[in-house]
Write an enzyme that holds these catalytic residues in place. Sequence first.
Site, PDB file in Angstrom:
ATOM      1  N   HIS A  82       0.876  -1.195  -0.124  1.00 39.35           N
ATOM      2  CA  HIS A  82       0.043  -0.011  -0.079  1.00 39.35           C
ATOM      3  C   HIS A  82       0.923   1.197   0.060  1.00 39.35           C
ATOM      4  O   HIS A  82       1.775   1.523   0.726  1.00 39.35           O
ATOM      5  CB  HIS A  82      -0.914   0.028   1.210  1.00 39.35           C
ATOM      6  CG  HIS A  82      -1.551   1.354   1.449  1.00 39.35           C
ATOM      7  ND1 HIS A  82      -3.112   1.339   0.779  1.00 39.35           N
ATOM      8  CD2 HIS A  82      -1.375   2.355   1.959  1.00 39.35           C
ATOM      9  CE1 HIS A  82      -3.514   2.563   1.060  1.00 39.35           C
ATOM     10  NE2 HIS A  82      -2.574   3.143   1.563  1.00 39.35           N
ATOM     11  N   ASP A 161     -15.118   2.876   7.689  1.00 41.58           N
ATOM     12  CA  ASP A 161     -14.108   3.836   7.328  1.00 41.58           C
ATOM     13  C   ASP A 161     -14.621   4.633   6.137  1.00 41.58           C
ATOM     14  O   ASP A 161     -14.423   5.695   6.015  1.00 41.58           O
ATOM     15  CB  ASP A 161     -12.914   3.184   6.788  1.00 41.58           C
ATOM     16  CG  ASP A 161     -11.684   4.045   6.226  1.00 41.58           C
ATOM     17  OD1 ASP A 161     -11.381   4.841   6.816  1.00 41.58           O
ATOM     18  OD2 ASP A 161     -11.835   4.021   5.080  1.00 41.58           O
ATOM     19  N   ARG A 168     -14.792  13.005   7.797  1.00 38.75           N
ATOM     20  CA  ARG A 168     -13.622  13.728   8.377  1.00 38.75           C
ATOM     21  C   ARG A 168     -13.096  14.513   7.028  1.00 38.75           C
ATOM     22  O   ARG A 168     -12.713  15.863   7.336  1.00 38.75           O
ATOM     23  CB  ARG A 168     -12.527  12.862   8.211  1.00 38.75           C
ATOM     24  CG  ARG A 168     -12.729  11.942   9.494  1.00 38.75           C
ATOM     25  CD  ARG A 168     -11.889  10.640   9.656  1.00 38.75           C
ATOM     26  NE  ARG A 168     -10.456  11.107   9.175  1.00 38.75           N
ATOM     27  CZ  ARG A 168      -9.472  10.404   8.774  1.00 38.75           C
ATOM     28  NH1 ARG A 168      -9.951   9.166   8.343  1.00 38.75           N
ATOM     29  NH2 ARG A 168      -8.266  10.583   8.748  1.00 38.75           N
ATOM     30  N   SER A 183      -7.629   4.496   9.531  1.00 40.61           N
ATOM     31  CA  SER A 183      -8.447   4.153   8.155  1.00 40.61           C
ATOM     32  C   SER A 183      -7.677   3.462   7.157  1.00 40.61           C
ATOM     33  O   SER A 183      -8.364   2.424   6.719  1.00 40.61           O
ATOM     34  CB  SER A 183      -8.485   5.686   7.485  1.00 40.61           C
ATOM     35  OG  SER A 183      -8.793   5.892   6.416  1.00 40.61           O
ATOM     36  N   LYS A 187      -8.747  -0.954   6.291  1.00 39.23           N
ATOM     37  CA  LYS A 187      -8.884  -1.583   4.850  1.00 39.23           C
ATOM     38  C   LYS A 187      -7.863  -2.645   4.582  1.00 39.23           C
ATOM     39  O   LYS A 187      -8.285  -3.687   3.813  1.00 39.23           O
ATOM     40  CB  LYS A 187      -8.775  -0.535   3.923  1.00 39.23           C
ATOM     41  CG  LYS A 187     -10.020   0.483   4.016  1.00 39.23           C
ATOM     42  CD  LYS A 187      -9.871   1.570   3.126  1.00 39.23           C
ATOM     43  CE  LYS A 187      -8.930   2.676   3.595  1.00 39.23           C
ATOM     44  NZ  LYS A 187      -9.309   4.156   3.077  1.00 39.23           N
TER      45      LYS A 187
HETATM   46  N1  URA Z   1      -5.959   7.415   3.072  1.00 38.72           N
HETATM   47  C1  URA Z   1      -6.994   6.792   3.766  1.00 38.72           C
HETATM   48  O1  URA Z   1      -7.328   5.871   3.360  1.00 38.72           O
HETATM   49  N2  URA Z   1      -7.497   7.401   4.779  1.00 38.72           N
HETATM   50  C2  URA Z   1      -7.009   8.350   5.469  1.00 38.72           C
HETATM   51  O2  URA Z   1      -7.620   8.901   6.582  1.00 38.72           O
HETATM   52  C3  URA Z   1      -5.942   9.328   4.778  1.00 38.72           C
HETATM   53  C4  URA Z   1      -5.603   8.702   3.596  1.00 38.72           C
END
Ligand code: URA
Length: 437
Positions: A82, A161, A168, A183, A187
């Site tokens: 990632h 999320d 957010r 967050s 995932k």
């Molecule tokens: N990328 C994400 O998936 N979440 C965040 O809070 C910031 C960047």
Amino acid sequence: MRMYDLIMKKRNGGILSEEEITFMIQGFTAGKIPDYQMSAMMMAVYFQGMNEEETLHLTMAMAHSGDMLDLSQIAGVKVDKHSTGGVGDKTSLALTPMVAACGVKVAKMSGRGLGHTGGTIDKLESFTGFTTGISEETFLNNVNRIGIAIMGQTADLAPADKKLYALRDVTATVDNMSLIASSIMSKKLASGADAIVLDVKTGSGAFMKKEEDAFALAKEMTKLGNNAGRRTYAVISDMDQPLGFAVGNALEVKEAIATLQGRGPEDFTELCMTLGSYMLIAGGCAETEKEAREKLAAAVERGDALAKLAEFVEAQGGDKKAVFHPELLPQASIIEEIPAPRDGYVSRIQCDEIGICSLLLGGGRETKESEIDLSVGLILRKKKGDYVKKGESLAQIHANDRSRLESARERFLAAYTIVEQKPEPEPLIKGVILPKQ
Ligand code: URA
């Protein structure tokens, strides 16, 4: 339990328990806790912070708010990668076939670009017919059969999320370390891989502008991953200028293909080798970084990595001919050079602005619904530390619309700083965080 009491507790600096965090996330996902209460909670977290335990509970609650992908049907160690996002970051396109060609199984969830950063799915759609909208069954079969599959983030994966991030985004509560880490990691955990290699970017094109913040985020995320039982590595890498030379979907695919042919830019190749080494080690295909690098280099040299890209593109409906004939990829109708306004060394490139140039050309999304032009973008000719003579090209611009080209050109020139003194070179890799043995 009442959400009101939890907001007050956090507002006053209290520590939320696992039970309270689970109540809050389950209630919010089910629509029982309204947006205004969750917004107030996010602002309280923003000011009061969350400790390590609270962040872990939040991550786990969000990961379990929807489906947890079960990859147990795939034999061996499954590794995910990632990136926190950047400009010219086509790493997954070259890296995943490189490691899959060495025997590591890559089961990856990717996203689309938003704002100044690009997304892997958009780039892959430069191959006619390519789709990430595949069933879970096809996804698992493809990983088993060819060692690599990439899927789009489904609505059922960490839905808490998805909902929380949207909130957010409009309440100025994105940039909190615990919230970002939970967050991203919720995932990743829901996606089911056994090991995760994180590429945490820092610099003017990154989410984390300051190096110390990137290190703190990397530490937080690796801790979360390892505490959740997934071997997690983090590489902190430079995003103070675009990665490689190409910025823009099809242009980046071409650069990734060149890299798989052993003709890639030095920085991009090095990042693939670094991340790839940890993926090979995590996947049990190499013991040391040296051995991993040798295997990756051999996979490129033998043509196995390029062949793996073709196999992967074809398995997801794409036209693999373009892997061997990149001239078949989308091409822009106007190609022009951008001459340097003066002699000197490039000392600074405002990296997010280069991403915005690609966006202005039509290569990125202003909103989630925007259609993108896969053919447009930039090929940088000069990067930080390079000497340029007045009139020499700083970059090649690929456009399909003259007025868009002119706005991008103006913005591009404003992003470059050219000075008399040669600047000190900056390392590409700022640091690595390894899981504890
Ligand atoms: N990328 C994400 O998936 N979440 C965040 O809070 C910031 C960047």
